[in-house]
Design a protein around this motif. Structure first.
Motif, PDB file in Angstrom:
ATOM      1  N   LEU A 136       4.305 -39.647 -20.077  1.00 51.75           N
ATOM      2  CA  LEU A 136       4.624 -38.649 -21.096  1.00 51.75           C
ATOM      3  C   LEU A 136       6.086 -38.762 -21.532  1.00 51.75           C
ATOM      4  O   LEU A 136       6.450 -38.324 -22.635  1.00 51.75           O
ATOM      5  N   GLY A 137       6.924 -39.336 -20.668  1.00 53.01           N
ATOM      6  CA  GLY A 137       8.322 -39.542 -21.017  1.00 53.01           C
ATOM      7  C   GLY A 137       9.165 -38.287 -21.021  1.00 53.01           C
ATOM      8  O   GLY A 137      10.228 -38.236 -21.626  1.00 53.01           O
ATOM      9  N   VAL A 138       8.708 -37.251 -20.307  1.00 50.44           N
ATOM     10  CA  VAL A 138       9.417 -35.972 -20.274  1.00 50.44           C
ATOM     11  C   VAL A 138      10.322 -35.916 -19.053  1.00 50.44           C
ATOM     12  O   VAL A 138       9.904 -36.251 -17.942  1.00 50.44           O
ATOM     13  N   VAL A 195       0.489 -31.233 -18.570  1.00 46.28           N
ATOM     14  CA  VAL A 195       1.318 -30.823 -17.442  1.00 46.28           C
ATOM     15  C   VAL A 195       0.525 -29.864 -16.553  1.00 46.28           C
ATOM     16  O   VAL A 195      -0.328 -29.115 -17.041  1.00 46.28           O
ATOM     17  N   LEU A 196       0.802 -29.918 -15.272  1.00 42.81           N
ATOM     18  CA  LEU A 196       0.198 -28.984 -14.313  1.00 42.81           C
ATOM     19  C   LEU A 196       1.326 -28.139 -13.749  1.00 42.81           C
ATOM     20  O   LEU A 196       2.357 -28.668 -13.321  1.00 42.81           O
ATOM     21  N   THR A 197       1.167 -26.832 -13.766  1.00 45.91           N
ATOM     22  CA  THR A 197       2.197 -25.954 -13.226  1.00 45.91           C
ATOM     23  C   THR A 197       1.662 -25.157 -12.050  1.00 45.91           C
ATOM     24  O   THR A 197       0.514 -24.693 -12.054  1.00 45.91           O
ATOM     25  N   SER A 198       2.506 -25.022 -11.031  1.00 46.85           N
ATOM     26  CA  SER A 198       2.177 -24.269  -9.825  1.00 46.85           C
ATOM     27  C   SER A 198       3.447 -24.161  -8.997  1.00 46.85           C
ATOM     28  O   SER A 198       4.510 -24.644  -9.409  1.00 46.85           O
ATOM     29  N   VAL A 217       5.249 -37.172 -11.697  1.00 50.82           N
ATOM     30  CA  VAL A 217       6.570 -36.763 -11.230  1.00 50.82           C
ATOM     31  C   VAL A 217       6.701 -35.247 -11.371  1.00 50.82           C
ATOM     32  O   VAL A 217       6.176 -34.646 -12.314  1.00 50.82           O
ATOM     33  N   VAL A 218       7.389 -34.639 -10.395  1.00 51.70           N
ATOM     34  CA  VAL A 218       7.690 -33.212 -10.454  1.00 51.70           C
ATOM     35  C   VAL A 218       9.018 -33.042 -11.184  1.00 51.70           C
ATOM     36  O   VAL A 218      10.033 -33.634 -10.799  1.00 51.70           O
ATOM     37  N   LEU A 219       9.013 -32.258 -12.254  1.00 52.70           N
ATOM     38  CA  LEU A 219      10.240 -32.042 -13.035  1.00 52.70           C
ATOM     39  C   LEU A 219      11.246 -31.216 -12.236  1.00 52.70           C
ATOM     40  O   LEU A 219      10.865 -30.493 -11.306  1.00 52.70           O
TER      41      LEU A 219
END
Length: 341
Positions: A136-138, A195-198, A217-219
């Protein structure tokens, strides 16, 4: 209107005290009678509560349950587990289906004040984050405007996500909601969302379930405070104290350097703190309705908090999570237990 005399008030207070005493300890009595602790846990979260191929449950939340069983019965194996989804967990506790929740559950004011439950402590300080595919390149959560976000229903993450996007320029997103954590990670892997958020702890646990975990990767952003800990039904002070002090015993043992490997040798210690921890000096276990060896049994069979952390989520586990803020207070973290004295 009839005046209340002092004698009337004293009598009423006495009756109230008797009623309160009769109610106190009902969960502990019931647990002792049935011979095991019924513990509500998450529905398959590596590092926290997870069943292996043989059906054996392990995890940092599972160790809380095992510690309570060791304190009550002198046997950490006397636990039965009820895997619960986020939506099921509170009803299961309120209805009496489980004796406690030890299920990566965030301590909040609304839960503590209005849901008939109380939190007995914190066994993991966490915070909500984001997991994305590297393709995703984020590099930052602030680049997620317009993203589709996989999220588990019935959790604090839903409100946190909405708050974060609104606070950062009113970013837009499309929620993709699932009932279980396994469903969220499958949805993420299938491309249902960007994206997955938790909670970050969950993200590391879910990441290792991916077919190609190295591609995710975790941001860096942590967008919330998520103090996770065991919870019990409101109105039963004795059971609340048993759960709270079982966790505190594990923390105090780590601070004192008492481990599952050296606890028998520590019985010879002249250190007053260690002697009180191990039931060799007052206060004895009777103040909690337990055997004098209650804390010894926890450390011997389950280990101290540091041992539990390392083997389940830390350096000795596949997750390799740093202690960080979950280090003891005297080592730069937030973990701090009141003294046993």
């Amino acid at each position: 209107m009839k005046k209340l005399t002092l004698a009337t008030l004293v009598a009423a207070g006495t009756l109230f005290g008797i009623a309160s005493q009769a109610h106190a300890g009902t969960t502990l009595d019931a647990v002792k009678q049935k011979g095991f602790v019924q513990c509500g846990i998450s529905d398959g979260l590596p590092g926290f509560s997870y069943a292996d191929a043989s059906g054996k449950f392990t995890g940092i939340d599972v160790d809380v349950c095992r510690g309570i069983a060791a304190a009550v019965f002198g046997d950490a194996s006397k636990v039965k587990y009820t895997p619960l989804t986020a939506k099921e967990r509170f009803t299961a506790l309120q209805s009496g289906e489980v004796d406690l929740l030890s299920r990566n559950t965030t301590w909040t004011s609304s839960r503590d004040g209005g849901m008939g439950m109380v939190f007995a402590g914190v066994n993991y300080y966490d915070g909500q984050g984001f997991l994305v595919n590297k393709s995703l390149g984020v590099k930052s959560a602030k680049e997620l405007d317009g993203a589709a976000v996989c999220i588990q229903s019935g959790t604090t993450t839903e409100l946190n996500l909405a708050d974060y996007f609104r606070a950062n320029g009113g970013m837009k997103y499309t929620p993709v909601v699932f009932d279980t954590s396994d469903q969220t990670v499958k949805g993420f892997e299938a491309g249902r969302c960007d994206v997955l958020t938790s909670d970050q702890s969950q993200l590391y646990a879910l990441k290792i379930k991916l077919t190609k975990p190295e591609e995710a990767v975790v941001l860096p952003e942590v967008i919330s405070k998520e103090p996770l800990g065991p919870a019990v039904r409101q109105g039963d002070d004795q059971w609340f104290k048993v759960v709270r002090w079982s966790l505190n015993a594990m923390l105090n043992a780590e601070e004192a350097g008492v481990t599952s490997a050296n606890v028998d040798e520590m019985l010879k210690s002249t250190n007053p703190d260690i002697r009180r921890l191990l039931g060799l000096e007052e206060p004895k276990g009777t103040v909690l309705g337990l055997d004098d060896k209650w804390a010894y049994n926890i450390v011997k069979q389950v280990g101290n908090y540091g041992e539990s952390f390392d083997r389940n989520v830390g350096a000795g586990s596949p997750l390799k999570i740093d202690r960080g803020i979950n280090a003891l207070w005297n080592k730069g973290g937030l973990m701090y237990a009141p003294p046993i004295r």
